[in-house]
Design a protein around this motif. Sequence first.
Motif, PDB file in Angstrom:
ATOM      1  N   THR B  55       0.699  -1.271   0.699  1.00  0.00           N
ATOM      2  CA  THR B  55      -0.171  -0.026  -0.352  1.00  0.00           C
ATOM      3  C   THR B  55       0.826   1.269   0.000  1.00  0.00           C
ATOM      4  O   THR B  55       2.152   1.000   0.392  1.00  0.00           O
ATOM      5  CB  THR B  55      -1.128  -0.382   1.205  1.00  0.00           C
ATOM      6  N   VAL B  56       0.787   2.638  -0.254  1.00  0.00           N
ATOM      7  CA  VAL B  56       1.080   3.633  -0.739  1.00  0.00           C
ATOM      8  C   VAL B  56      -0.029   4.556   0.253  1.00  0.00           C
ATOM      9  O   VAL B  56      -0.779   4.886  -0.190  1.00  0.00           O
ATOM     10  CB  VAL B  56       1.498   4.056  -2.055  1.00  0.00           C
ATOM     11  N   LYS B  57       0.858   5.513   0.910  1.00  0.00           N
ATOM     12  CA  LYS B  57      -0.123   6.317   1.551  1.00  0.00           C
ATOM     13  C   LYS B  57       0.762   7.492   1.614  1.00  0.00           C
ATOM     14  O   LYS B  57       2.055   7.766   1.190  1.00  0.00           O
ATOM     15  CB  LYS B  57       0.329   5.836   3.517  1.00  0.00           C
ATOM     16  N   LYS B  58       0.020   8.493   1.873  1.00  0.00           N
ATOM     17  CA  LYS B  58       0.310  10.012   2.329  1.00  0.00           C
ATOM     18  C   LYS B  58       1.227  10.284   0.843  1.00  0.00           C
ATOM     19  O   LYS B  58       0.716   9.799  -0.380  1.00  0.00           O
ATOM     20  CB  LYS B  58       1.312  10.250   3.165  1.00  0.00           C
ATOM     21  N   ALA B  59       2.429  11.546   0.394  1.00  0.00           N
ATOM     22  CA  ALA B  59       3.533  11.800  -0.140  1.00  0.00           C
ATOM     23  C   ALA B  59       3.259  10.687  -0.990  1.00  0.00           C
ATOM     24  O   ALA B  59       3.390  11.113  -2.583  1.00  0.00           O
ATOM     25  CB  ALA B  59       4.412  12.238  -0.200  1.00  0.00           C
ATOM     26  N   TRP B  60       3.477   9.657  -0.929  1.00  0.00           N
ATOM     27  CA  TRP B  60       3.945   8.367  -2.009  1.00  0.00           C
ATOM     28  C   TRP B  60       2.459   8.221  -2.545  1.00  0.00           C
ATOM     29  O   TRP B  60       2.940   7.814  -3.902  1.00  0.00           O
ATOM     30  CB  TRP B  60       3.998   7.093  -0.837  1.00  0.00           C
ATOM     31  N   GLN B  61       1.190   8.076  -2.308  1.00  0.00           N
ATOM     32  CA  GLN B  61       0.109   7.950  -2.218  1.00  0.00           C
ATOM     33  C   GLN B  61       0.442   8.842  -3.438  1.00  0.00           C
ATOM     34  O   GLN B  61      -0.317   9.021  -4.834  1.00  0.00           O
ATOM     35  CB  GLN B  61      -1.157   8.571  -1.837  1.00  0.00           C
ATOM     36  N   ALA B  62       0.576   9.955  -2.921  1.00  0.00           N
ATOM     37  CA  ALA B  62      -0.216  11.182  -3.974  1.00  0.00           C
ATOM     38  C   ALA B  62       1.276  11.407  -5.947  1.00  0.00           C
ATOM     39  O   ALA B  62       0.692  11.531  -6.375  1.00  0.00           O
ATOM     40  CB  ALA B  62       0.270  12.351  -3.612  1.00  0.00           C
ATOM     41  N   GLY B  63       1.924  10.749  -5.792  1.00  0.00           N
ATOM     42  CA  GLY B  63       3.488  10.441  -6.224  1.00  0.00           C
ATOM     43  C   GLY B  63       2.640   9.597  -7.169  1.00  0.00           C
ATOM     44  O   GLY B  63       3.230   9.114  -8.688  1.00  0.00           O
ATOM     45  N   TRP B  64       2.495   8.710  -6.429  1.00  0.00           N
ATOM     46  CA  TRP B  64       2.363   7.468  -7.509  1.00  0.00           C
ATOM     47  C   TRP B  64       0.597   7.684  -8.322  1.00  0.00           C
ATOM     48  O   TRP B  64       0.357   6.619  -9.318  1.00  0.00           O
ATOM     49  CB  TRP B  64       1.405   6.083  -6.268  1.00  0.00           C
ATOM     50  N   LEU B  65      -0.423   8.674  -7.811  1.00  0.00           N
ATOM     51  CA  LEU B  65      -1.289   8.305  -8.060  1.00  0.00           C
ATOM     52  C   LEU B  65      -0.926   9.957  -9.355  1.00  0.00           C
ATOM     53  O   LEU B  65      -1.627  10.069 -10.866  1.00  0.00           O
ATOM     54  CB  LEU B  65      -2.169   8.954  -7.809  1.00  0.00           C
ATOM     55  N   LEU B  66       0.045  10.854  -9.451  1.00  0.00           N
ATOM     56  CA  LEU B  66       0.616  11.392 -10.320  1.00  0.00           C
ATOM     57  C   LEU B  66       1.149  10.963 -11.376  1.00  0.00           C
ATOM     58  O   LEU B  66       0.665  10.705 -12.660  1.00  0.00           O
ATOM     59  CB  LEU B  66       1.313  12.609  -9.718  1.00  0.00           C
ATOM     60  N   ARG B  67       1.338   9.115 -11.115  1.00  0.00           N
ATOM     61  CA  ARG B  67       2.224   8.372 -12.394  1.00  0.00           C
ATOM     62  C   ARG B  67       1.107   8.170 -12.967  1.00  0.00           C
ATOM     63  O   ARG B  67       1.113   8.460 -14.083  1.00  0.00           O
ATOM     64  CB  ARG B  67       3.170   7.467 -11.870  1.00  0.00           C
ATOM     65  N   ALA B  68       0.168   7.760 -11.838  1.00  0.00           N
ATOM     66  CA  ALA B  68      -1.139   7.106 -13.230  1.00  0.00           C
ATOM     67  C   ALA B  68      -1.383   7.855 -13.695  1.00  0.00           C
ATOM     68  O   ALA B  68      -2.103   7.713 -15.097  1.00  0.00           O
ATOM     69  CB  ALA B  68      -2.263   6.869 -11.629  1.00  0.00           C
ATOM     70  N   ILE B  69      -1.256   9.331 -13.934  1.00  0.00           N
ATOM     71  CA  ILE B  69      -2.747   9.729 -14.902  1.00  0.00           C
ATOM     72  C   ILE B  69      -1.579  10.392 -15.645  1.00  0.00           C
ATOM     73  O   ILE B  69      -2.475  10.097 -16.841  1.00  0.00           O
ATOM     74  CB  ILE B  69      -2.252  11.578 -14.424  1.00  0.00           C
ATOM     75  N   THR B  70      -0.282   9.956 -15.542  1.00  0.00           N
ATOM     76  CA  THR B  70      -0.023   9.778 -17.426  1.00  0.00           C
ATOM     77  C   THR B  70       1.019   8.618 -17.991  1.00  0.00           C
ATOM     78  O   THR B  70       0.436   8.792 -18.717  1.00  0.00           O
ATOM     79  CB  THR B  70       1.948  10.399 -16.765  1.00  0.00           C
ATOM     80  N   LEU B  71      -0.423   7.455 -17.117  1.00  0.00           N
ATOM     81  CA  LEU B  71      -0.818   6.465 -18.040  1.00  0.00           C
ATOM     82  C   LEU B  71      -1.937   6.073 -18.345  1.00  0.00           C
ATOM     83  O   LEU B  71      -2.062   5.257 -18.945  1.00  0.00           O
ATOM     84  CB  LEU B  71      -0.180   5.010 -16.791  1.00  0.00           C
ATOM     85  N   ILE B  72      -3.095   7.134 -18.182  1.00  0.00           N
ATOM     86  CA  ILE B  72      -4.023   7.093 -19.298  1.00  0.00           C
ATOM     87  C   ILE B  72      -3.924   7.408 -20.453  1.00  0.00           C
ATOM     88  O   ILE B  72      -3.572   8.302 -20.603  1.00  0.00           O
ATOM     89  CB  ILE B  72      -5.048   8.562 -17.973  1.00  0.00           C
ATOM     90  N   ASP B  73      -4.796   6.448 -21.195  1.00  0.00           N
ATOM     91  CA  ASP B  73      -5.858   6.846 -22.137  1.00  0.00           C
ATOM     92  C   ASP B  73      -6.682   7.642 -21.308  1.00  0.00           C
ATOM     93  O   ASP B  73      -7.632   6.385 -22.046  1.00  0.00           O
ATOM     94  CB  ASP B  73      -5.704   5.850 -22.945  1.00  0.00           C
ATOM     95  N   LEU B  74      -7.003   9.031 -21.568  1.00  0.00           N
ATOM     96  CA  LEU B  74      -8.400   8.941 -21.536  1.00  0.00           C
ATOM     97  C   LEU B  74      -8.662   9.259 -22.594  1.00  0.00           C
ATOM     98  O   LEU B  74      -8.498   9.233 -23.600  1.00  0.00           O
ATOM     99  CB  LEU B  74      -8.034  10.985 -21.242  1.00  0.00           C
TER     100      LEU B  74
END
Lengths: 809, 334
Positions: B55-74
Amino acid sequence: MTVKAIFETLEYGPAPESDDVARAWLARHGARFGHFVAGTWRASDGGETFATIDPATGATLAHLAQGTVGDVDAAVAAARAALPGWHAIGPHGRARYLYALARHVQKHARLLAVLESLDNGKSIRETRDLDVPLVARHLYHHAGWAQLLDTEFPDHVAAGVCGQIIPWNFPLLMLAWKVAPALAAGCTVVLKPAEFTPLSALAFAELATAIGLPKGVLNVVTGDGRTGQAIVDHDDVDKLAFTGSTEVGRGIRERSAGSGKKLSLELGGKSPFLVFDDADLDGAIEGVVDAIWFNQGQVCCAGSRLLLHEPIAEAFIRKLKARMETLRMGHPLDKAIDMGTMIAPVQLQKVQALVQRGIDEGVSCHQPSWAVPADGLFYPPTLFTDVDPASTLAQVEIFGPVLVSTTFRTPAEGVEIANHTPFGLAASVWSESLSLALDVAPKLKAGVVWVNATNLFDAAAGFGGYRESGFGREGGREGMHEYLVPAWEHDAEPYDDSDFAAIASAAELGDALYDHADDASDAPAAGPGIDRTPKLYVGGKGARPDSGYSYPVRAPDGRHLGEAGLGNRKDVRNAVEAARKAESWSGTSGHLRAQILYYLGENLEARAREFGERLRALTGSTDDDARAEVERSVARLFTYAAHADKFDGAVHDVPIRGVALAMHEPWGVMALSCPDEAPLLAFVSLVAPAVAMGNRVVVTPSPRRPLAATDLYQVLDTSDVPGGVINVLSGDRDELARTLAAHEEVACHWYVGSAEGSAAVERASAGNLKATWVNHGRRRDWHDPRQGEGRTYLRRAVQVKNVWIPYGE
Amino acid sequence: MPSTVSDHVAPHPSVPAGPLPRNPGTALDLDWVGSVRVNRSASERRAATLVTRRTVKKAWQAGWLLRAITLIDLTTLAGDDTPGRVRRLCAKARRPVRDDLLGALGMDDTPLTVGAVCVYHAMVPTAMAALRGSGIPVAAVSTGFPAGLSPLATRVAEIHASVEAGAEEIDVVISRHLALAGDWRGLFDEIATFREACGEAHLKVILGTGELGTLRTVARASLVAMMAGADFVKTSTGKESENATLSVSLTMARTIRDYWERTGFAVGFKPAGGIRTAKDALAWLTLMREELGPRWCERDLFRFGASSLLADIERQLEHHVTGRYAALHKQPLA
């Protein structure tokens, strides 16, 4: 780390589970605990205390009372006093309490999970997702057994006061496995948690208070091995249950021998994990992770021997090494780790020493490239490859995250290597071929076999070992029997001392030559009848006793009736060897075994008159009684012939998509020691259920009246009983019993005789931890079908293997 | 709690950083295809515990979610798509997160866009125009999407048309009947034809896993697609009754790993359909990171096919910044 850096690297960060509530709970107790006896906290009798530490930091969590003999006395007295009241509450009342315990465990699930992780060093993921849910499940399941006790276990009574000693690797789960069936059966409990991990048991004691469990029903005494010993030795304990090392279990077997205490042992293991070339290799890799790196490998059923089919061995090891790189080790309360810490410095050092020994022996050792956290009792996942099955590492239980691997060529060789161990707790088989997996599973000597899975547990499926992994089961119907006693056994009266007269002294063996003098005048004018001197019966043939002696057999009035061979240790050796070789009997169908038992009955009936006369002479009974004994013997053979294809296991409803098959497997070679009375019926009553279930037996018939059994040789011959299935050794029952009980090929021993003989059998059985069923010098009425036959005998004639088969494509 | 987590050095036999060669495909190896074994129960157990082990929490979660955005085929793939709707989507693709949030997250100097915009062929020109200069590629679904049952020549012509219109990525659907019938040669030939038609455009092969019945068939179809030259294998159209699941994704990820180990070519993975929450995104990222390593969590090897995922991620990021649970209506509409 900044968000940006994490965004760029996708690193993991700390994900701590808070321990605030657990710390507050400890603080409320002043980090100091007494024993929980009769519903109240009791300071240690001797004032001695010990500390339990957080193995991740070395910090002391709390101080505990070191249980003394006095403390154990008080706890046992409380349990004894609570027993009548607990009984009076009845099945439904007890079910309500167990249900409330289950609910309370769920309500306080997170506190228990955190406390367990703190005290033990295992990951919060495991305590949260496995330990605590399984605890609740066990309590619910046994609330059910409590409710159904009278209908599901008729004619049984609670074993009484239970002394339960549990280990540190699954502290709360082992508590549940012990306490739930005991309470469901109507027993009361004195429980000793391990000294490394006492906290969750004390928290559970508080839950018991919270639900209003009657005082004294559950008592918790903390302490080390000395406390455990006081429980084992206590005269007023009726039942002992222990989970822990084979070494300690063996000691408990020896110490409690002859005490009349019921005993179940769940001990060590060196469980095989077989991967065939048609397995889902990636699936099996995760299986290995769950098998040996679960709870840092400190698991009695850990799959610690990896057996690889040669075609996939190299690929599998490559995958496994890659997988080891991605395991994460860290603080047990971190929610993003796979492995926490070892329990204690002593355990860490033991593992380090064994690994060093493997390296010194030249075995190839692999550990992942990542660095183990510097502080705390961490040990990395470790893999030894190409381990010779004879090497130390392949033989001893390491109880740490250390896996040893070896290869096999054929399924038969895989099974052979898998079974080449003193242990027999669990096994895991990976193959996508149903026919292969289901062929291999029954051949593995293990109480639990997981097909394409590992370390699955459920309250509905019994858990427990073969061989030196112990005896008795926890969970399921068979687990309940560990806390119940057939009412007739419970109420049995002792024999008189005169029932155990010796068969013959050395002097009498010599006197035998003169015995005939008395009878000479009765000799018919036509000359003597043809002499019939029964031998021993070994491997389907008459065998002269190795001793070269025969002993006189007399009627109750002293009249000489003949001689019987005097069996000795060497005859035991030969008979057990013959029984071992008759292995194919255990694989025959129930139908075939039934046919042979029916035929035995038929042929015995054909000679009923002759056997009746023999019994009348041997026992001095009336014609009617002698005839009745023969008739009952025939009927009993029919009973077990009938059961041979019916006492056949179950399919358990476990919470997976799949089945758990509870298979009734024969022990293999059984020793049966018969009492003096009812020389034909008692013999048949012991032999028939054992043989019906597929065991091969070595029987010592009635010592002073062996001739009814020796007359059976011809009946056995004419009834197609394969050689070696039933072996008969006449002679001194107790002397032969001692050799049989100590024999390591004998897996189970039933003994009916004196209290001393019972004690000797239990003591000698500790060698290979064979299961025993002894009468402690108490009688049973062989003519009463409730005492002399039935499911108790069948249950004792098999061991249950649970084969878990998840499925789905 | 002391931070004593083990220090990872080289978790995976790594694919190098930087640009990778395209997967050229291989000959069809039927022995390999036939040897594939997948145990469903074991796969499901792994999929279920993957997300409880990490699991990722706090800053790690934010960092991972930002990464996820870059991987989206919108993605927008609806019958009522209009140029206006597609332009709005593209605007969102260029600025997926509010500037104030990016600032608060210390990301103001880091350009952040989604992985691609995915539309039907008819909308490719609109998307191309709207994304000009952004570097965001346009992906077109093709070959008779979603059923894939129009004539082969029509399907190939569709690819040509989309490539000509400027689509840099082509998401094709396979003829499920070929996989279901075990006609691996037929499937291989079909996908190889699509690959050829793509030319320089990247080929994402949608297996329609919800219609393939078993994990074994999913694994075999994935393997055949890679042999035929797929740049990505993709789970679903989003139109099947069963969307992307973690156990299907696990199976495909492991097949990608096998292919990488045996051929040295790295193929990407795109789960699509039903991935709607930030939590889902973290689960899939965890799966990729654990099974294939962090390199497979980059845009050239991993995409989410999603339409509503972004909004939930934005909400979670706002929560991270403000400490308050965020309302959907405060996130800029696509």
